[in-house]
Design a protein around this motif. Structure first.
Motif, mmCIF file in Angstrom:
data_model
loop_
_atom_site.group_PDB
_atom_site.id
_atom_site.type_symbol
_atom_site.label_atom_id
_atom_site.label_comp_id
_atom_site.label_asym_id
_atom_site.label_seq_id
_atom_site.Cartn_x
_atom_site.Cartn_y
_atom_site.Cartn_z
ATOM 1 N N ASN A 1 -9.188 16.393 -9.865
ATOM 2 C CA ASN A 1 -7.834 15.954 -9.559
ATOM 3 C C ASN A 1 -7.786 14.743 -8.633
ATOM 4 O OD1 ASN A 1 -5.862 17.896 -10.947
ATOM 5 N ND2 ASN A 1 -7.481 19.205 -10.179
ATOM 6 N N SER A 2 -8.757 14.606 -7.723
ATOM 7 C CA SER A 2 -8.786 13.376 -6.920
ATOM 8 C C SER A 2 -9.205 12.190 -7.786
ATOM 9 C CB SER A 2 -9.703 13.522 -5.701
ATOM 10 O OG SER A 2 -11.053 13.680 -6.070
ATOM 11 N N SER A 3 -10.020 12.437 -8.808
ATOM 12 C CA SER A 3 -10.357 11.373 -9.761
ATOM 13 C C SER A 3 -9.109 10.927 -10.518
ATOM 14 C CB SER A 3 -11.429 11.840 -10.750
ATOM 15 O OG SER A 3 -12.637 12.143 -10.085
ATOM 16 N N LEU A 4 -8.315 11.896 -10.966
ATOM 17 C CA LEU A 4 -7.046 11.549 -11.617
ATOM 18 C C LEU A 4 -6.167 10.745 -10.673
ATOM 19 C CD1 LEU A 4 -6.056 14.916 -13.369
ATOM 20 C CD2 LEU A 4 -6.515 12.735 -14.502
ATOM 21 N N GLN A 5 -6.065 11.192 -9.439
ATOM 22 C CA GLN A 5 -5.208 10.493 -8.494
ATOM 23 C C GLN A 5 -5.726 9.085 -8.191
ATOM 24 O OE1 GLN A 5 -4.850 13.941 -5.601
ATOM 25 N NE2 GLN A 5 -2.771 13.081 -5.569
ATOM 26 N N GLY A 6 -7.036 8.910 -8.182
ATOM 27 C CA GLY A 6 -7.596 7.579 -8.011
ATOM 28 C C GLY A 6 -7.224 6.670 -9.170
ATOM 29 N N ALA A 7 -7.214 7.231 -10.382
ATOM 30 C CA ALA A 7 -6.781 6.453 -11.548
ATOM 31 C C ALA A 7 -5.291 6.117 -11.447
ATOM 32 C CB ALA A 7 -7.080 7.211 -12.840
ATOM 33 N N ALA B 1 -0.933 2.258 -10.359
ATOM 34 C CA ALA B 1 0.161 1.890 -9.460
ATOM 35 C C ALA B 1 -0.090 0.513 -8.855
ATOM 36 C CB ALA B 1 0.333 2.941 -8.372
ATOM 37 N N ALA B 2 -1.333 0.244 -8.473
ATOM 38 C CA ALA B 2 -1.667 -1.069 -7.910
ATOM 39 C C ALA B 2 -1.397 -2.167 -8.938
ATOM 40 C CB ALA B 2 -3.125 -1.095 -7.459
ATOM 41 N N LEU C 1 0.832 -1.210 0.000
ATOM 42 C CA LEU C 1 0.000 0.000 0.000
ATOM 43 C C LEU C 1 0.862 1.255 0.000
ATOM 44 C CD1 LEU C 1 -2.782 -1.127 2.496
ATOM 45 C CD2 LEU C 1 -2.793 -1.225 -0.025
ATOM 46 N N GLN C 2 1.948 1.229 0.757
ATOM 47 C CA GLN C 2 2.872 2.363 0.755
ATOM 48 C C GLN C 2 3.536 2.526 -0.607
ATOM 49 O OE1 GLN C 2 5.251 1.159 4.143
ATOM 50 N NE2 GLN C 2 4.060 2.450 5.537
ATOM 51 N N GLU C 3 3.896 1.404 -1.228
ATOM 52 C CA GLU C 3 4.507 1.462 -2.561
ATOM 53 C C GLU C 3 3.528 2.040 -3.581
ATOM 54 O OE1 GLU C 3 6.982 -1.421 -5.652
ATOM 55 O OE2 GLU C 3 5.815 -2.346 -4.047
ATOM 56 N N ASP D 1 3.397 5.732 -2.975
ATOM 57 C CA ASP D 1 4.643 6.382 -3.383
ATOM 58 C C ASP D 1 4.810 6.451 -4.893
ATOM 59 O OD1 ASP D 1 5.419 7.089 -0.823
ATOM 60 O OD2 ASP D 1 6.580 5.257 -0.502
ATOM 61 N N LEU D 2 4.121 5.599 -5.645
ATOM 62 C CA LEU D 2 4.093 5.715 -7.104
ATOM 63 C C LEU D 2 3.036 6.721 -7.550
ATOM 64 C CD1 LEU D 2 4.404 1.965 -8.174
ATOM 65 C CD2 LEU D 2 6.091 3.780 -8.581
ATOM 66 N N MET D 3 1.835 6.586 -7.023
ATOM 67 C CA MET D 3 0.711 7.408 -7.505
ATOM 68 C C MET D 3 0.881 8.890 -7.211
ATOM 69 S SD MET D 3 -2.461 7.288 -4.836
ATOM 70 C CE MET D 3 -2.911 8.926 -5.287
ATOM 71 N N LYS D 4 1.590 9.227 -6.136
ATOM 72 C CA LYS D 4 1.706 10.632 -5.732
ATOM 73 C C LYS D 4 2.424 11.490 -6.779
ATOM 74 C CE LYS D 4 5.979 10.228 -3.029
ATOM 75 N NZ LYS D 4 6.542 10.250 -1.663
ATOM 76 N N TRP D 5 3.172 10.846 -7.681
ATOM 77 C CA TRP D 5 3.913 11.593 -8.699
ATOM 78 C C TRP D 5 3.069 11.925 -9.930
ATOM 79 C CZ3 TRP D 5 7.675 13.757 -6.484
ATOM 80 C CH2 TRP D 5 8.387 13.107 -5.481
ATOM 81 N N GLY D 6 1.867 11.388 -10.025
ATOM 82 C CA GLY D 6 0.998 11.717 -11.153
ATOM 83 C C GLY D 6 0.599 13.182 -11.110
#
Length: 193
Positions: free
Chosen positions: A121-127, A132-133, A30-32, A35-40
Motif C-alpha cells: 500500500n505504501s508502494s501504491l501511495q508512492g505511485a 499527483a506531482a 508539496l502540500q497540493e 492532498d491529491l495523493m491521499k485520496w488514492g
C-alpha cells in the motif's frame, strides 16, 4: 473522461527524469501533491505511506550519503527528494481511518500481513504521489538505489517507519533524458480469462 492532454501528462508522454532545471518547488506544491495523493485507495484505508520531502541543503547532504553512486548526481540536483516510507504500525491509525470496522486486530501481531500490507500500500501511495506531482506540473524520478538501513537510521530513527523507495521531484531537464524505452504490448503482459 480525462482529456488526451491530461492522459499524456500523467502517462503517455511522462518520463522518468534524471536531470533537473534550477527551478524551485514550493511548499504549497508539496502540500497540493499530498492532498491529491491521499485520496488514492489502499486496503482497509490503511494509508501506511509516510513521506519526508527533503528540500534543505543540510538534509540533502545526509541523504546523498545514503544514495548509490548512479543516483547521487540526479538526487543532488533535484529541487526536492521525496522519501516514501511505510509505517510498520499503520494499523494503529485504523480506528481513525477505517472506523466502520474493528480492523486493527486483522494486522496487530501478524508480522507477515503487516509487512505485505505496508509494502504493497505504501508502494501504491508512492505511485499516487508521482501521478499527483505530474498533475500539478512537476516531473519525477523514482529510484531504488540507496542504502535502506542508512536512510532509516538517518530519517526514521526512533519511529515505526521504514523506507520503501525514493523519488526526485522538480522540473525535469528534457535535454538529459535517455531515449524512451519500450514497453510490453497488451498481448505480452495481459490475459483476459
Amino acid at each position: 473522461m480525462l482529456t488526451k492532454d491530461a492522459l499524456n501528462t500523467l502517462f503517455s508522454e511522462a518520463r522518468t527524469h534524471n536531470g533537473w532545471l534550477d527551478k524551485p518547488v514550493t511548499t504549497e506544491q508539496l502540500q497540493e501533491i499530498y492532498d491529491l495523493m491521499k485520496w488514492g485507495p489502499t486496503s482497509a484505508n490503511s494509508s501506511p505511506a509516510r513521506i519526508v520531502f527533503v528540500t534543505s541543503a543540510t538534509e540533502k547532504e545526509k541523504l546523498l550519503s545514503c544514495m548509490a553512486e548512479g543516483n547521487f548526481e540526479k538526487t543532488k540536483t533535484a529541487p526536492v527528494t521525496a522519501i516514501i516510507g511505510m509505517d510498520m504500525a499503520f494499523y494503529d491509525q485504523l480506528p481513525k481511518l477505517f472506523p466502520h470496522a474493528d480492523a486493527r486486530p486483522w494486522f496487530a501481531g501478524n508480522q507477515p500481513v503487516i509487512d505485505a500490507t505496508a509494502f504493497r500500500n505504501s508502494s501504491l501511495q508512492g505511485a499516487y504521489l508521482m501521478l499527483a506531482a505530474r498533475a500539478v506540473g512537476l516531473d519525477c524520478g523514482a529510484m531504488s538505489g540507496f542504502d535502506a538501513d542508512k536512510v532509516n537510521a538517518t530519517f526514521f530513527a526512533g519511529t515505526s517507519v521504514k523506507v520503501n523507495f525514493i523519488c526526485n521531484l522538480g522540473y525535469g531537464d528534457a535535454s538529459k533524458l535517455f531515449p524512451r524505452s519500450p514497453r510490453l504490448s497488451f498481448d505480452e503482459a495481459c490475459k483476459i480469462v
